[in-house]
Motif scaffolding. Structure first.
Motif, PDB file in Angstrom:
ATOM      1  N   ALA A 114     -12.957   5.804   3.932  1.00  0.00           N
ATOM      2  CA  ALA A 114     -13.088   5.678   2.477  1.00  0.00           C
ATOM      3  C   ALA A 114     -13.636   6.949   1.845  1.00  0.00           C
ATOM      4  N   ASP A 115     -14.509   7.643   2.560  1.00  0.00           N
ATOM      5  CA  ASP A 115     -15.168   8.821   1.983  1.00  0.00           C
ATOM      6  C   ASP A 115     -14.594  10.157   2.424  1.00  0.00           C
ATOM      7  N   THR A 116     -13.627  10.181   3.335  1.00  0.00           N
ATOM      8  CA  THR A 116     -13.163  11.480   3.836  1.00  0.00           C
ATOM      9  C   THR A 116     -11.676  11.744   3.651  1.00  0.00           C
ATOM     10  N   LEU A 117     -10.889  10.738   3.346  1.00  0.00           N
ATOM     11  CA  LEU A 117      -9.440  10.931   3.294  1.00  0.00           C
ATOM     12  C   LEU A 117      -8.987  11.998   2.304  1.00  0.00           C
ATOM     13  N   ARG A 118      -9.706  12.151   1.202  1.00  0.00           N
ATOM     14  CA  ARG A 118      -9.301  13.133   0.193  1.00  0.00           C
ATOM     15  C   ARG A 118     -10.159  14.395   0.239  1.00  0.00           C
ATOM     16  N   ASP A 119     -10.833  14.609   1.354  1.00  0.00           N
ATOM     17  CA  ASP A 119     -11.665  15.799   1.546  1.00  0.00           C
ATOM     18  C   ASP A 119     -10.949  16.703   2.539  1.00  0.00           C
ATOM     19  N   ALA A 120     -10.524  17.869   2.088  1.00  0.00           N
ATOM     20  CA  ALA A 120      -9.719  18.756   2.936  1.00  0.00           C
ATOM     21  C   ALA A 120     -10.399  19.070   4.269  1.00  0.00           C
ATOM     22  N   ASP A 121     -11.721  19.174   4.279  1.00  0.00           N
ATOM     23  CA  ASP A 121     -12.437  19.511   5.512  1.00  0.00           C
ATOM     24  C   ASP A 121     -12.474  18.366   6.518  1.00  0.00           C
ATOM     25  N   TRP A 122     -12.377  17.137   6.042  1.00  0.00           N
ATOM     26  CA  TRP A 122     -12.567  15.973   6.912  1.00  0.00           C
ATOM     27  C   TRP A 122     -11.406  14.988   6.878  1.00  0.00           C
ATOM     28  N   ALA A 123     -10.326  15.302   6.202  1.00  0.00           N
ATOM     29  CA  ALA A 123      -9.210  14.368   6.040  1.00  0.00           C
ATOM     30  C   ALA A 123      -8.593  13.951   7.370  1.00  0.00           C
ATOM     31  N   ALA A 124      -8.504  14.851   8.332  1.00  0.00           N
ATOM     32  CA  ALA A 124      -7.908  14.479   9.624  1.00  0.00           C
ATOM     33  C   ALA A 124      -8.748  13.402  10.303  1.00  0.00           C
ATOM     34  N   GLN A 169     -14.483  -5.520   4.959  1.00  0.00           N
ATOM     35  CA  GLN A 169     -13.298  -5.633   4.103  1.00  0.00           C
ATOM     36  C   GLN A 169     -13.354  -4.684   2.911  1.00  0.00           C
ATOM     37  N   GLY A 170     -14.506  -4.618   2.242  1.00  0.00           N
ATOM     38  CA  GLY A 170     -14.634  -3.765   1.063  1.00  0.00           C
ATOM     39  C   GLY A 170     -14.381  -2.292   1.380  1.00  0.00           C
ATOM     40  N   PRO A 171     -15.072  -1.727   2.373  1.00  0.00           N
ATOM     41  CA  PRO A 171     -14.799  -0.335   2.715  1.00  0.00           C
ATOM     42  C   PRO A 171     -13.354  -0.094   3.158  1.00  0.00           C
ATOM     43  N   LEU A 172     -12.750  -1.061   3.843  1.00  0.00           N
ATOM     44  CA  LEU A 172     -11.356  -0.881   4.242  1.00  0.00           C
ATOM     45  C   LEU A 172     -10.451  -0.837   3.005  1.00  0.00           C
ATOM     46  N   LEU A 173     -10.708  -1.699   2.030  1.00  0.00           N
ATOM     47  CA  LEU A 173      -9.925  -1.657   0.790  1.00  0.00           C
ATOM     48  C   LEU A 173     -10.109  -0.318   0.072  1.00  0.00           C
ATOM     49  N   LEU A 174     -11.333   0.182   0.044  1.00  0.00           N
ATOM     50  CA  LEU A 174     -11.568   1.491  -0.571  1.00  0.00           C
ATOM     51  C   LEU A 174     -10.821   2.591   0.184  1.00  0.00           C
ATOM     52  N   ALA A 175     -10.815   2.507   1.506  1.00  0.00           N
ATOM     53  CA  ALA A 175     -10.093   3.501   2.306  1.00  0.00           C
ATOM     54  C   ALA A 175      -8.595   3.433   2.037  1.00  0.00           C
ATOM     55  N   LEU A 176      -8.054   2.224   1.951  1.00  0.00           N
ATOM     56  CA  LEU A 176      -6.620   2.080   1.676  1.00  0.00           C
ATOM     57  C   LEU A 176      -6.274   2.611   0.285  1.00  0.00           C
ATOM     58  N   LEU A 177      -7.149   2.371  -0.688  1.00  0.00           N
ATOM     59  CA  LEU A 177      -6.927   2.921  -2.030  1.00  0.00           C
ATOM     60  C   LEU A 177      -6.992   4.447  -2.007  1.00  0.00           C
ATOM     61  N   SER A 178      -7.929   4.964  -1.259  1.00  0.00           N
ATOM     62  CA  SER A 178      -8.046   6.418  -1.146  1.00  0.00           C
ATOM     63  C   SER A 178      -6.804   7.008  -0.497  1.00  0.00           C
ATOM     64  N   ALA A 179      -6.289   6.348   0.543  1.00  0.00           N
ATOM     65  CA  ALA A 179      -5.081   6.817   1.208  1.00  0.00           C
ATOM     66  C   ALA A 179      -3.903   6.781   0.250  1.00  0.00           C
ATOM     67  N   ARG A 180      -3.852   5.756  -0.562  1.00  0.00           N
ATOM     68  CA  ARG A 180      -2.754   5.645  -1.528  1.00  0.00           C
ATOM     69  C   ARG A 180      -2.832   6.761  -2.563  1.00  0.00           C
ATOM     70  N   GLN A 181      -4.036   7.061  -3.021  1.00  0.00           N
ATOM     71  CA  GLN A 181      -4.215   8.145  -3.998  1.00  0.00           C
ATOM     72  C   GLN A 181      -3.872   9.496  -3.368  1.00  0.00           C
ATOM     73  N   GLU A 182      -4.174   9.633  -2.091  1.00  0.00           N
ATOM     74  CA  GLU A 182      -3.852  10.867  -1.371  1.00  0.00           C
ATOM     75  C   GLU A 182      -2.348  11.108  -1.312  1.00  0.00           C
ATOM     76  N   GLU A 183      -1.579  10.033  -1.214  1.00  0.00           N
ATOM     77  CA  GLU A 183      -0.125  10.127  -1.097  1.00  0.00           C
ATOM     78  C   GLU A 183       0.549  10.499  -2.416  1.00  0.00           C
ATOM     79  N   LYS A 184      -0.099  10.195  -3.533  1.00  0.00           N
ATOM     80  CA  LYS A 184       0.502  10.458  -4.845  1.00  0.00           C
ATOM     81  C   LYS A 184       0.529  11.954  -5.114  1.00  0.00           C
ATOM     82  N   PRO A 185       1.644  12.448  -5.682  1.00  0.00           N
ATOM     83  CA  PRO A 185       1.745  13.877  -5.992  1.00  0.00           C
ATOM     84  C   PRO A 185       0.836  14.274  -7.146  1.00  0.00           C
TER      85      PRO A 185
END
Length: 185
Positions: A114-124, A169-185
């Motif tokens: 949830a906290d790293t997907l959109r961070d270039a240093d930690w996204a992997a 469940q809550g953090p997983l939903l936040l992570a999935l939302l973050s992943a979705r935002q990451e995919e958007k151009p």
């Protein structure tokens, strides 16, 4: 008692109410007694004895990360993420992060993703964490995580019942939302 869990509510709560300086000060004060030289956080700090419990509770690392980032304490967050990277097992972490015999705790993966997907240093690492959390879902789509965990000695953390709780469940939903935002151009 100062609980690491509170870092995910107290700092972000103060930021949300327009008090970012107060949030940073509060989170820094707690981090100063909870984060040790390893970069990991103890679950609790006893103010009466002026001592941390010394247990690097997995879910607590995720709560700490959330609070540090919300309060703008990037250097402490980087120290924590570096320590967590040393204990990662294919996107998963243990209930006691630095105890190789402790069971895997899936809430850690969800919190870190949830906290790293959109961070270039930690996204992997965030993507591996999200993949691990999704792979752990049960047949009903629930993320099995440990039950509520009080501050205590190591044994307190090792035999928790698992179930589907909001702190998974809550953090997983936040992570999935973050992943979705990451995919958007």
């Amino acid at each position: 008692m100062i609980w690491v869990d509170c870092l995910h509510t107290d700092g972000p709560g103060l930021v949300a109410t327009g008090h970012p300086a107060a949030a940073a000060a509060l989170v820094e004060e707690a981090a100063a007694v909870l984060q040790d030289a390893s970069g990991l956080f103890s679950h609790g700090y006893d103010t009466a004895t002026a001592a941390p419990n010394g247990v690097h509770w997995g879910r607590g690392q995720g709560w700490a990360l959330h609070g540090l980032l919300a309060a703008g304490l990037r250097p402490r967050a980087t120290q924590l993420l570096t320590a967590l990277a040393a204990h990662e097992q294919d996107g998963s972490w243990r209930t006691i992060v630095d105890d190789p015999a402790a069971p895997i705790e899936h809430s850690v993966s969800a919190l870190i993703a949830a906290d790293t997907l959109r961070d270039a240093d930690w996204a992997a690492m965030g993507r591996r964490a999200l993949d691990a959390a999704v792979a752990a879902l049960d047949a009903d789509g629930g993320l099995p995580v440990s039950s509520a965990t009080p501050v205590g000695p190591p044994a307190t953390y090792l035999d928790r019942q698992t179930g589907t709780y909001p702190w998974g469940q809550g953090p997983l939903l936040l992570a999935l939302l973050s992943a979705r935002q990451e995919e958007k151009p």
